[in-house]
Each structure stands twice: as structure tokens, then as C-alpha cells.
Design an enzyme around this catalytic site. Structure first.
Site, PDB file in Angstrom:
ATOM      1  CB  CYS A  98      -1.098   0.129   1.151  1.00 54.59           C
ATOM      2  SG  CYS A  98      -2.173   1.447   1.118  1.00 54.59           S
ATOM      3  CB  CYS A 101      -1.686   4.306   4.804  1.00 56.85           C
ATOM      4  SG  CYS A 101      -3.147   3.766   3.696  1.00 56.85           S
ATOM      5  CB  SER A 102      -0.486  -0.105   6.592  1.00 52.67           C
ATOM      6  OG  SER A 102      -1.195   0.611   7.432  1.00 52.67           O
ATOM      7  CB  CYS A 103      -4.787  -0.848   2.292  1.00 52.22           C
ATOM      8  SG  CYS A 103      -5.362   0.889   2.704  1.00 52.22           S
TER       9      CYS A 103
END
Ligand code: FE
Length: 192
Positions: A98, A101-103
Site C-alpha cells: 500500500c 499507508c498500510s491497507c
């Protein structure tokens, strides 16, 4: 990047504040952590992968509509409103990131590993995927295409890794025990 100790201090400060304001119940925080550690994690994705390896009809449905296909497993944990499964083949190796961000697909892979959230991984895997994979000890043959999939709040990806040929006679449970988290993110290739 914040150091680990700063992150811990911050998390503890936030937790204390939320408890003090009566916004969260400390038991609920412990339950949530236990839930993600023990009930939601890469073992869920591993079951899906093992099933797909053994059941071509399920695999076809999984690749067609990941969200619908995993419904029968009854996983909880969320973040899979639109789950897309990308299949590794001898011609194409897939890896997930991602960049924003950190999906991450929590219901099938649990909480994302620290490195997945690292800005260095997020920016570099797009620019130089082979170099990043090499740092994970994964060397992809030159004639195999490396495809990077950028997750978002809308679409979460999981890799269906290639099964080593020697595993063909194993039961679905044994297979599931051999599927690593990193192989479902695409930074590892499974080997005997
Ligand atoms: Fe994200």
C-alpha cells in the site's frame, strides 16, 4: 520513522487517556489484541490458499470474486470489502503493497507486519521490486514478470502463491500449515 520505544510510549499514553476519559474499556483492548493475535491472522489466508490448490472450482471462484469466495469461511476481522486474489504463475510473480499507508486484508492476513508499513518498503517495492524481494531472500527469475499491486481503502490484495510440486499429495490441513504470511503478500516464494 518513530522508534519502537516512542511508538510504545505513545500507544500507552493514548490507551491511558482513552481509559481515563471513559472512552474505552481496558478489557476490550485486551480482547481486541487477543482476537487479532489468535483468531484473525495469516492462518485464515493459508486455509484459503490450501483450498484453492486442491479445489479448481473453488480457485476459479476465488480468482473471480475473492470477497464472495471467502464468505463461506466465516472469517471476521474486516478490511476485505473488496478482496482481489492475484495468482502467481511461472510467468508472473505478484507482490502487494500500500503505497499510501498500510491497507491490508485483515480478515485473511491479520495485522500487517511492521515492514509493510515502512515508507522504505512502500516506495521502493514499486520502483525496484526485484531488489526489494532480494532483500527478503526471494530471487525471481529474470524471465518471470514481477507485478506490484497497490492496495487501497477500496481494494485489498492477497497473493495465491505457487504450490511446490512435491506438496501435491498433502492434505488441505498440512498444506495450510505450510503457507506463510509472506508468501501471501508476495515477498516470499514457497519451497519444499
Ligand atoms: Fe493504505
Amino acid at each position: 520513522m518513530m522508534t519502537d520505544s516512542k511508538v510504545i510510549v505513545r500507544a500507552e499514553a493514548l490507551e491511558s487517556l482513552l481509559i481515563e476519559k471513559g472512552l474505552v474499556d481496558p478489557d476490550r483492548i485486551d480482547e481486541t489484541i487477543t482476537f487479532y493475535n489468535e483468531r484473525v491472522g495469516p492462518m485464515n489466508g493459508a486455509q484459503v490458499v490450501a483450498r484453492a490448490w486442491q479445489d479448481p472450482e473453488f480457485k476459479a471462484r476465488l480468482l473471480d470474486d475473492g470477497t464472495a469466495a471467502i464468505e463461506e469461511f466465516g472469517f471476521s476481522g474486516g478490511q476485505v470489502d473488496k478482496l482481489v486474489i492475484v495468482e502467481n504463475t511461472p510467468d508472473t510473480h505478484n507482490v502487494v503493497v500500500c503505497t499510501l499507508c498500510s491497507c491490508y486484508p485483515w480478515a485473511v492476513l491479520g495485522l500487517p507486519p511492521r515492514w509493510y508499513k515502512d515508507p522504505a518498503y512502500r516506495s521502493r517495492v514499486v520502483r525496484e521490486p526485484r531488489a526489494v524481494l532480494k532483500e527478503f531472500g526471494t530471487v525471481i527469475p529474470e524471465d518471470t514478470t514481477v507485478q506490484v499491486w497497490d492496495s487501497s481503502a477500496e481494494i485489498r490484495y492477497m497473493v495465491l502463491p505457487l504450490m511446490p510440486a512435491s506438496w501435491a499429495d498433502q492434505s488441505v490441513d498440512v498444506l495450510a500449515s505450510k503457507v506463510s504470511r509472506d508468501s501471501m503478500i508476495g515477498v516470499e516464494v514457497l519451497a519444499d
